[in-house]
Motif scaffolding. Structure first.
Motif, PDB file in Angstrom:
ATOM      1  N   PHE A 183     -23.144  -1.893 -16.793  1.00 43.10           N
ATOM      2  CA  PHE A 183     -24.703  -1.919 -17.488  1.00 43.10           C
ATOM      3  C   PHE A 183     -24.797  -0.861 -18.627  1.00 43.10           C
ATOM      4  O   PHE A 183     -23.985   0.172 -18.663  1.00 43.10           O
ATOM      5  CB  PHE A 183     -25.450  -1.447 -16.331  1.00 43.10           C
ATOM      6  CG  PHE A 183     -25.573  -2.400 -15.097  1.00 43.10           C
ATOM      7  CD1 PHE A 183     -26.482  -3.473 -14.853  1.00 43.10           C
ATOM      8  CD2 PHE A 183     -24.646  -2.190 -13.988  1.00 43.10           C
ATOM      9  CE1 PHE A 183     -26.303  -4.084 -13.641  1.00 43.10           C
ATOM     10  CE2 PHE A 183     -24.614  -2.989 -12.962  1.00 43.10           C
ATOM     11  CZ  PHE A 183     -25.510  -4.067 -12.786  1.00 43.10           C
ATOM     12  N   ASN A 202     -25.557   3.049 -14.556  1.00 48.42           N
ATOM     13  CA  ASN A 202     -26.193   2.758 -12.926  1.00 48.42           C
ATOM     14  C   ASN A 202     -24.969   3.241 -12.018  1.00 48.42           C
ATOM     15  O   ASN A 202     -24.599   2.633 -10.979  1.00 48.42           O
ATOM     16  CB  ASN A 202     -26.281   1.392 -12.652  1.00 48.42           C
ATOM     17  CG  ASN A 202     -27.560   0.946 -13.501  1.00 48.42           C
ATOM     18  OD1 ASN A 202     -28.148   1.398 -14.036  1.00 48.42           O
ATOM     19  ND2 ASN A 202     -27.621  -0.548 -13.453  1.00 48.42           N
ATOM     20  N   LEU A 203     -24.474   4.648 -12.449  1.00 47.08           N
ATOM     21  CA  LEU A 203     -23.434   5.277 -11.421  1.00 47.08           C
ATOM     22  C   LEU A 203     -24.356   5.677 -10.263  1.00 47.08           C
ATOM     23  O   LEU A 203     -25.500   5.943 -10.385  1.00 47.08           O
ATOM     24  CB  LEU A 203     -22.682   6.181 -11.988  1.00 47.08           C
ATOM     25  CG  LEU A 203     -21.612   6.028 -12.950  1.00 47.08           C
ATOM     26  CD1 LEU A 203     -20.792   7.075 -13.623  1.00 47.08           C
ATOM     27  CD2 LEU A 203     -20.580   5.157 -12.209  1.00 47.08           C
ATOM     28  N   PHE A 204     -23.950   5.851  -8.897  1.00 44.95           N
ATOM     29  CA  PHE A 204     -24.660   6.341  -8.003  1.00 44.95           C
ATOM     30  C   PHE A 204     -24.838   7.850  -8.060  1.00 44.95           C
ATOM     31  O   PHE A 204     -23.728   8.664  -8.035  1.00 44.95           O
ATOM     32  CB  PHE A 204     -24.156   5.775  -6.695  1.00 44.95           C
ATOM     33  CG  PHE A 204     -23.814   4.457  -6.636  1.00 44.95           C
ATOM     34  CD1 PHE A 204     -24.871   3.615  -7.063  1.00 44.95           C
ATOM     35  CD2 PHE A 204     -22.575   3.757  -5.879  1.00 44.95           C
ATOM     36  CE1 PHE A 204     -24.585   2.199  -6.785  1.00 44.95           C
ATOM     37  CE2 PHE A 204     -22.589   2.336  -5.734  1.00 44.95           C
ATOM     38  CZ  PHE A 204     -23.466   1.466  -6.254  1.00 44.95           C
ATOM     39  N   PRO A 205     -25.870   8.218  -7.960  1.00 44.05           N
ATOM     40  CA  PRO A 205     -26.054   9.854  -8.413  1.00 44.05           C
ATOM     41  C   PRO A 205     -25.632  10.863  -7.489  1.00 44.05           C
ATOM     42  O   PRO A 205     -25.059  11.849  -7.615  1.00 44.05           O
ATOM     43  CB  PRO A 205     -27.363  10.057  -8.898  1.00 44.05           C
ATOM     44  CG  PRO A 205     -28.161   8.788  -8.509  1.00 44.05           C
ATOM     45  CD  PRO A 205     -27.318   8.015  -8.313  1.00 44.05           C
ATOM     46  N   HIS A 206     -25.622  10.307  -6.187  1.00 42.81           N
ATOM     47  CA  HIS A 206     -25.565  11.110  -4.911  1.00 42.81           C
ATOM     48  C   HIS A 206     -24.204  11.062  -4.462  1.00 42.81           C
ATOM     49  O   HIS A 206     -23.865  11.597  -3.467  1.00 42.81           O
ATOM     50  CB  HIS A 206     -26.297  10.634  -3.572  1.00 42.81           C
ATOM     51  CG  HIS A 206     -26.203   9.262  -3.279  1.00 42.81           C
ATOM     52  ND1 HIS A 206     -26.270   8.104  -4.095  1.00 42.81           N
ATOM     53  CD2 HIS A 206     -25.673   8.687  -2.228  1.00 42.81           C
ATOM     54  CE1 HIS A 206     -26.102   6.865  -3.838  1.00 42.81           C
ATOM     55  NE2 HIS A 206     -25.668   7.168  -2.539  1.00 42.81           N
ATOM     56  N   LEU A 211     -16.714   3.396  -2.546  1.00 41.67           N
ATOM     57  CA  LEU A 211     -17.867   2.816  -1.746  1.00 41.67           C
ATOM     58  C   LEU A 211     -17.619   1.189  -1.433  1.00 41.67           C
ATOM     59  O   LEU A 211     -17.831   0.817  -0.064  1.00 41.67           O
ATOM     60  CB  LEU A 211     -19.298   2.879  -2.491  1.00 41.67           C
ATOM     61  CG  LEU A 211     -20.491   2.609  -1.585  1.00 41.67           C
ATOM     62  CD1 LEU A 211     -20.430   3.236   0.012  1.00 41.67           C
ATOM     63  CD2 LEU A 211     -21.794   2.646  -2.153  1.00 41.67           C
ATOM     64  N   ARG A 263     -15.112   1.540 -11.785  1.00 41.00           N
ATOM     65  CA  ARG A 263     -15.761   1.352 -10.513  1.00 41.00           C
ATOM     66  C   ARG A 263     -15.700  -0.128 -10.281  1.00 41.00           C
ATOM     67  O   ARG A 263     -15.369  -0.743  -9.278  1.00 41.00           O
ATOM     68  CB  ARG A 263     -17.136   2.014 -10.364  1.00 41.00           C
ATOM     69  CG  ARG A 263     -17.789   1.449  -8.917  1.00 41.00           C
ATOM     70  CD  ARG A 263     -19.358   2.157  -8.838  1.00 41.00           C
ATOM     71  NE  ARG A 263     -20.315   1.384 -10.273  1.00 41.00           N
ATOM     72  CZ  ARG A 263     -21.358   1.516 -10.062  1.00 41.00           C
ATOM     73  NH1 ARG A 263     -22.038   2.631  -9.280  1.00 41.00           N
ATOM     74  NH2 ARG A 263     -22.263   1.178 -10.650  1.00 41.00           N
ATOM     75  N   ALA A 264     -16.034  -0.814 -11.441  1.00 43.72           N
ATOM     76  CA  ALA A 264     -16.035  -2.376 -11.269  1.00 43.72           C
ATOM     77  C   ALA A 264     -14.674  -2.898 -11.322  1.00 43.72           C
ATOM     78  O   ALA A 264     -14.251  -3.811 -10.364  1.00 43.72           O
ATOM     79  CB  ALA A 264     -16.761  -3.125 -12.580  1.00 43.72           C
TER      80      ALA A 264
END
Ligand SMILES: Nc1ncnc2c1ncn2[C@@H]1O[C@H](COP(=O)(O)OP(=O)(O)O)[C@@H](O)[C@H]1O
Ligand SMILES: [Mg+2]
Lengths: 220, 263
Positions: B105, B109-113, B122, B171-172
């Protein structure tokens, strides 16, 4: 009749007799209200046909007096053969009533999580439920820590309503002392101070939780 | 280099024989937001291994088109077939189909937590059901591929934009997708970070990944694309191989767009 500090100190142990129930009811109701409230909000988002139904349910829950809900559960359920201990009914009633408010808190908390987060999770092939649990909920928690803390105090202060179900709790203990001694100022004062102490503990826990979750500035 | 004729049908034929198989078929796809038609009867066939660059003015429907490919947006008319599976409104097993289609994107849109490696593992752990050790090995392999293995324990907020976007690509890639979708992956980046991301994408293309990239990086398009698609007003106005697209655009709208882009 003047305020008697010595008497107030003397009756502290008597008033404290109810603190166990107060804490149990407050903690269980808070957990129950959170779980139900989150469930309502997830159901509300699940699809557009469910949304108006859930919105109505949540509005109805919030628009009815908590006492009406408690009386209803306690006196009406037995007609249908459901007989539960007063404490259970009380916890369920408070959970139900506050779930209406907490679902709105969760709604706002989820709205603050950027749309792209759910999209990224879905694009990786995570299921809806995994997306909620591992991506949305943890980020939502940062946004709702402060309002959840405020509602935990509200729920704590609502525990005396369980007097109508004859569940002994802290304010009830204070009343017992008052009716035995015909002195009201001191027992009410002591109960008030003890509620204040519990609320302060709750606030401290929330602050600690916020720090743990890394909430430094209020989210926008 | 492949050279695809401008003629779509002829182009399809030659690509299919060279590459074998269709990765994505978009046939007569239309979509509306209320009364506003955002996609108009779009046809696009992407062969396995093909690299497509999609460009066009803002609001022309580029994002909507590629988001239909993994059904982040639902199309209302037409057929979309991805890796042999048709995507319909009620398609079961959408998550399984999405695992084969990676998406990058504009806003990362990485997961910040989650730290970098947990961002990568994940879906491997939860969706692919890999053991944590195995998942972390896959993650490190792909972080190395985007040249950022040393940041594995950092959180997204501690990285530069270019680093974050490379993590998003890794990640993708962890899901071993057959197709990668890029939606303006460098548009949110400071100029000095664009190259590191484009380099990663170029290497991915060299490895034979099927790619659909929405981008206005025309250097990348020239170097990497098999085909450049120009969209305007929700339709595909023109498509050609990059040499032809840039030197000899046929449509007036394409020429206008390119001249604006180059000045
Ligand atoms: N959720 C939405 N609701 C209504 N209109 C939308 C929505 N998403 C996009 N649009 C409109 O659809 C058009 C195409 O959007 P988009 O696919 O994002 O274009 P592009 O990526 O080419 O800039 C734009 O005019 C945009 O305003
Ligand atoms: Mg776009």
């Amino acid at each position: 009749m003047s305020f008697d500090f010595a008497f107030a100190l003397k009756i502290v142990p008597r008033v404290l007799e109810g603190i166990g129930n107060t804490l149990v009811v407050a903690i269980l109701s808070f957990m129950g209200a959170s779980a139900l409230g989150f469930l309502w909000e997830i159901a509300r988002r699940s699809n557009r046909h469910v949304r108006p139904v859930m919105q109505f349910v949540v509005d109805a829950i919030r628009s009815t007096p908590v006492l009406a809900q408690l009386y209803f559960l306690f006196y009406v359920l037995p007609y249908y053969g459901v007989v539960l201990p007063a404490l259970v009914v009380g916890v369920f009633g408070l959970s139900f009533y506050y779930s209406g408010y907490l679902s709105e808190v969760f709604k706002a908390g989820i709205d603050l999580v950027p749309r792209g987060q759910g999209e990224a999770a879905q694009s990786l092939g995570l299921s809806r439920i995994h997306t909620v649990i591992f991506v949305i909920a943890p980020q939502m928690l940062r946004n709702v820590a402060a309002p959840l803390g405020a509602y935990s105090v509200s729920i704590l202060k609502a525990t005396p309503y369980l007097a109508v179900l004859a569940v002994p709790e802290m304010l009830g203990s204070a009343f017992d002392v008052a009716s035995e001694t015909y002195r009201y100022a001191e027992p009410m004062f002591v109960a008030g101070i003890l509620f204040l102490c519990l609320a302060l503990i709750a606030v401290t826990l929330v602050n600690w939780l916020e720090r743990y979750l890394g909430v430094t500035t209020p989210p926008h | 280099m492949t050279s695809n004729p401008t003629d779509e049908q002829a182009g399809m034929g030659s690509i299919q024989t060279v590459r074998g198989g269709t990765a994505v078929s978009i046939e007569n796809v239309s979509k509306w937001y209320g009364n506003f038609q955002v996609l108009r009867d779009v046809n696009l066939h992407v062969a396995t291994g093909e690299r497509i660059v999609v460009c066009g003015p803002s609001g022309s429907g580029k994002s909507t088109l590629i988001r239909c490919v993994n059904q982040l947006e639902k199309h209302q008319r037409g057929r979309i077939v991805v890796n042999g599976t048709e995507l319909r409104p009620g398609t079961k097993g959408l998550p399984a189909i999405r695992r084969e289609v990676g998406m990058v994107f504009q806003q990362f849109n990485l997961f910040p937590h989650l730290n970098v490696i947990d961002n990568c593992t994940l879906a491997l752990v939860r969706a692919r059901k890999l053991a944590r050790n195995a998942a972390e090995a896959v993650a490190m392999e792909n972080l190395t591929r985007v040249r950022i293995p040393e940041q594995a324990k950092k959180f997204p907020a501690q990285l530069s934009g270019g680093q974050q976007q490379r993590v998003a690509i890794a990640r993708a890639l962890c899901m071993k997708p057959k197709i990668m979708l890029f939606d303006e992956p460098t548009s949110a980046l400071d100029p000095e970070m664009i190259k590191e991301v484009l380099d990663v994408m170029t290497r991915l293309a060299d490895e034979g990944m099927t790619m659909i990239c929405v981008t206005h990086e025309m250097g990348f398009a020239r170097e990497v694309a098999d085909r450049v698609i120009f969209m305007d007003g929700g339709e595909i106005v023109e498509q050609a191989n990059p040499a032809e697209f840039f030197s000899n655009p046929v449509q007036v709208r394409t020429r206008q767009f390119l001249s604006q882009l180059l000045h």
